[in-house]
Each structure stands twice: as C-alpha cells, then as structure tokens.
Enzyme design. Structure first.
Site, short mmCIF file in Angstrom:
data_model
loop_
_atom_site.label_atom_id
_atom_site.label_comp_id
_atom_site.label_asym_id
_atom_site.label_seq_id
_atom_site.Cartn_x
_atom_site.Cartn_y
_atom_site.Cartn_z
N ARG A 61 1.01 -1.16 0.01
CA ARG A 61 -0.13 0.13 0.03
C ARG A 61 0.97 1.16 0.18
O ARG A 61 0.54 2.33 -0.44
CB ARG A 61 -0.97 0.14 1.22
CG ARG A 61 -1.98 1.10 1.31
CD ARG A 61 -2.97 1.16 2.06
NE ARG A 61 -3.17 0.30 3.11
CZ ARG A 61 -2.78 0.43 4.42
NH1 ARG A 61 -2.03 1.36 4.71
NH2 ARG A 61 -2.71 -0.53 5.18
N ASP A 185 -5.69 22.23 -9.21
CA ASP A 185 -6.03 21.12 -10.31
C ASP A 185 -5.48 21.28 -11.66
O ASP A 185 -6.00 22.10 -12.34
CB ASP A 185 -7.34 20.82 -10.52
CG ASP A 185 -7.86 19.57 -11.10
OD1 ASP A 185 -7.23 19.08 -12.05
OD2 ASP A 185 -8.97 18.87 -10.76
N LYS A 210 -6.72 11.01 -17.19
CA LYS A 210 -6.83 11.90 -18.42
C LYS A 210 -5.51 12.00 -19.41
O LYS A 210 -5.15 10.92 -19.76
CB LYS A 210 -7.34 13.39 -18.11
CG LYS A 210 -8.40 13.40 -17.14
CD LYS A 210 -9.55 12.94 -17.58
CE LYS A 210 -10.64 12.71 -16.64
NZ LYS A 210 -10.84 13.63 -15.60
C1 PLP Z 1 -11.64 13.81 -14.12
C2 PLP Z 1 -11.15 14.88 -13.35
C3 PLP Z 1 -10.99 14.47 -11.93
C4 PLP Z 1 -11.29 13.37 -11.63
O1 PLP Z 1 -10.57 12.30 -11.94
P1 PLP Z 1 -10.74 10.61 -11.86
O2 PLP Z 1 -9.63 10.28 -12.24
O3 PLP Z 1 -11.81 10.49 -12.73
O4 PLP Z 1 -11.13 10.44 -10.38
C5 PLP Z 1 -10.66 15.75 -11.35
N1 PLP Z 1 -10.21 17.10 -11.78
C6 PLP Z 1 -10.58 17.40 -13.15
C7 PLP Z 1 -10.42 18.49 -13.76
C8 PLP Z 1 -11.13 16.22 -13.86
O5 PLP Z 1 -11.23 16.34 -15.13
#
Ligand code: PLP
Length: 402
Positions: A61, A185, A210
């Site tokens: 972990r 983010d 992404k």
């Molecule tokens: C998709 C996304 C997330 C969350 O990501 P996951 O991997 O689906 O949990 C967070 N921030 C942004 C800007 C996103 O597009």
C-alpha cells in the site's frame, strides 16, 4: 547534454528513469505485491524508520518501484519536491484537501471546479469545515475573501466545462503572504503546458486518468508537493489508505513518455476545430482560452505554453434538447462518453448552471463539452458538420411546421 539542463522534451522521456535498478530493462516491471519480505529484523526496522519517504520497500500500500518511478517523473516535470500517487484523480483532490483542513476552517474553492470535487467540498460541512465558492476570475480580489480561519484556496484552471482561466500568480501571491495554502488542479494543462508550482502554488493535483495515462484505459491520480507541503500530504495519504493499482500506475508512467507529442497534436487539432466551430451559424460561443478573443486568452498566453484538446461550445438558444440529442446521436467519430484525455474524440452535454452559484452562469444555449482526439482533423470536422447540419434541419423543419 553535458553542459546544460536537459530540455523539457528530454525530461519527459527520462524523468524517473532508472534502468540500472532493473538490470538494464528499460521500463520498470509491474509489481503486484502486498507483502514485502525482509532478510532480517534490522532491514525491516530500517524500512519503517521514515514512514513519509517510503523509499525502501515496506508494504504494497505504501508504494512499489513502479509507483515510485511515476512519482519521481511527475515530481520532476512539475518542478516539485515529491509526489504521492493515488487511486483516482478524485482521490488526489480529496486527499490533498484532507491534508490541510480541520473543524472550524474556512476554505475557498473556485466556482468552476470539477463537479465531483465540488461535491466533496460540500460534504466537508459535516466535519465543521465551511466551503465558500468564488468567481474563478477573481484574481488578487481573493484577498477580500480571506478570513482569519481560511486554511486553503483551491483552484482549477481553466475551469471544468466553462474554461475560465484563473490568475494563478495573483492568487498564490496573496495567499503566500497570508499563510494560506493553494492547491491547483492541473489536469487540463499537464506539466507540458503549465507548471503551477512555478506560479507560486503549494500543491498540484492531477487526474492522471486523463492525458497522463492518455489511452482511456486506467483510473489514476497524483498529488505533487513542495518541500513544505509534502509531509502533510503523504501523511494524509497514509492515513486515508491511498494507493494505486499496479497496472494503472504503470500505464501512467508509460503515458508520460509520449505526453509531449500527444498534447501538441491535441492542441493543434482542437485549435483548428474550435476556430471552425466559432464560425458556424449554429454555435453562439466557443469556450476555449487558446482562441484569441476568449476572455481568458491573455492570461492563458502569459501562464500556459499550449492548450489541451478539451473545450466547450454553447449552441444557439433556439435549439432544444430533442434536436441536440439527435445531433449527438448523428455523430460517428465523436463518442458520447465521459472522461477525456484519451486518444479518441468525445462529446457530452454539460449543464454549468446546475453546478455553480446561482446566477453565475446565464448563457441561454445548451453547452456541449468536446474532447478533440487524435483522429484526422478533417474527418472530425466533417463529423461535426454533419451533426450541425442535422441540428439546423431538425430545428428548421420544426419551425416550418409551426
Ligand atoms: C476527471 C477529473 C477529475 C477526477 O479524476 P478521476 O481520475 O476520474 O477520479 C478531477 N479533476 C478534473 C479537472 C477532472 O477532469
């Protein structure tokens, strides 16, 4: 190469690269492991001596060599001190937030954040933490919203769905002076196009699901920290049980190697399609900071070196749901599906007004979020043209029938 720092492109290829640890094999293996066996008690004790660094094998972990290679690579590319890999992007967001907040705190969150991040912030009220949403275009006006108990400011730039560009340096400099942590983010830009730590942020979060992974085949997240923020973030990750699956973290590392070329292509194709869409009669507005004339264009030019393949369009207000649904179903190359950042083109209806402060989104037309993939751009244009044609046909036949 000897007398100068390797360029960013070279670092994408080499970051976190340690083939000598793997008997020369270029890529680290996928470690499937919970238990790590020690040869003696002394090495067991040594591996547990510093729970925050976790460089020595300890327990699955707490990470594997594959995970460490991914963390090292992302740290280097973002210009951070250390990173923490998580099981999803949302887990990166929630873990980064939990690392800093306690009951009685106030946090400021951009009104344009990803919906699931927003839902988590709302849920913090149950723990005595107050979330206040601010206009993403606030800039140094954030100073007026800081209270004595404001613990952190959370940014996402450009914002999910509506793509407002935030003045990251203005916000981070106000927050630094007041001892308020900033979390950004950076999923849209990736470190290829923007490095928020260099713009004064304390923590960067990613949905590696992404572009970092880039092939729509894994769920993964990461938190990149400065020296000051690493200990609280790693400690929160350990407390919360954060970890990443062996295959997923391998996919993340593999994706990083081709991130530069992929993003350049996404940028070029998205810019071309966004410009073209802007001229279509059915479209009232394109929300994409890379387009000259976009409200965020100047800030984007200042702080970003490129644009991702994700933007939104606002259709003219006279197209209703039924016609837009028919248009979406008419598309052959743009898949109707969530997520983005993979090689493929996607399109989804979005409803900014449903996830924002009342009155902050008043554009009347239906909003569609478009991810421009790596298919041939002329094929993509033809696909959208057919969809738009369907839209105006449906619309006009209905009008004619009236
Ligand atoms: C998709 C996304 C997330 C969350 O990501 P996951 O991997 O689906 O949990 C967070 N921030 C942004 C800007 C996103 O597009």
């Amino acid at each position: 190469m000897i007398d100068r720092q390797p360029s960013f492109e070279t670092r994408l290829v080499r970051a976190g690269w340690e083939p000598h640890l793997e008997n020369g094999y270029l890529n680290p293996p996928i470690y499937r492991s919970s238990t790590v066996l020690y040869s003696d008690v002394a090495s067991m004790e040594q591996s547990q001596a510093d729970p925050l660094r976790r460089e020595l094998p300890a327990y699955g972990r707490f990470g594997t060599p594959t995970g460490r290679a991914f963390e090292l690579a992302l740290t280097e590319l973002e210009g951070g001190y250390a990173s923490v890999v998580t099981c999803s992007g949302l887990a990166a967001v929630t873990t980064a937030l939990m690392a800093f907040v306690k009951a009685g705190d106030h946090i400021l969150v951009s009104d344009s954040v990803y919906t699931s991040s927003r839902r988590f912030c709302d849920s913090l009220a149950a723990f005595g933490i107050e979330t206040e949403y601010y206009d993403p275009r606030i800039g140094d006006g954030i100073a007026d919203l800081l209270r004595p108990n404001t613990r952190l400011v959370y940014l996402e730039s450009p914002g999910s769905t509506t793509f407002e560009v935030q003045d990251i340096p203005a916000i981070t400099s106000v927050c630094r002076a007041r001892g308020v942590v900033t979390i950004v983010d950076n999923t849209w830009a990736t470190p290829v196009f923007c490095r928020p730590l260099e713009l004064g942020a304390d923590v960067v979060v990613h949905s590696a699901t992404k572009y970092l992974t880039g092939h729509a085949d894994s769920i993964l997240g990461a938190i990149v920290c400065t020296e000051d923020t690493y200990a609280p973030v790693r400690s929160a990750a350990i407390r919360l049980g954060q970890t990443a699956g062996a295959d997923d973290v391998y996919m993340g590392l593999r994706g990083i190697r081709t991130l530069g070329v992929r993003l350049r292509q996404h940028h070029q194709q998205a810019l071309e399609l966004a410009g073209w869409l802007q001229e279509q009669d059915e479209v009232s507005r394109v929300l994409y900071p890379a387009l000259p004339g976009d409200p965020g264009h100047e800030l984007w030019r200042r702080d970003f070196s490129g644009a991702a393949g994700l933007f939104s369009i606002v259709l003219n207000p006279w197209y209703g749901k039924a016609e837009v649904d028919a248009m979406l179903e008419r598309l052959r190359l743009f898949g109707l599906g969530h997520s983005w950042g993979g090689y493929e083109s996607l399109i989804v209806p979005a409803d900014p007004a449903a996830h924002r402060l009342p009155g902050s989104w008043d554009e009347p037309g239906i909003v569609l979020r478009v991810h421009v993939g790596l298919e041939d751009v002329e094929d993509l244009k033809r696909d959208l043209a057919a969809g738009l044609e369907q839209l105006s046909q449906d619309c006009c036949s209905e009008l004619a029938a009236v």
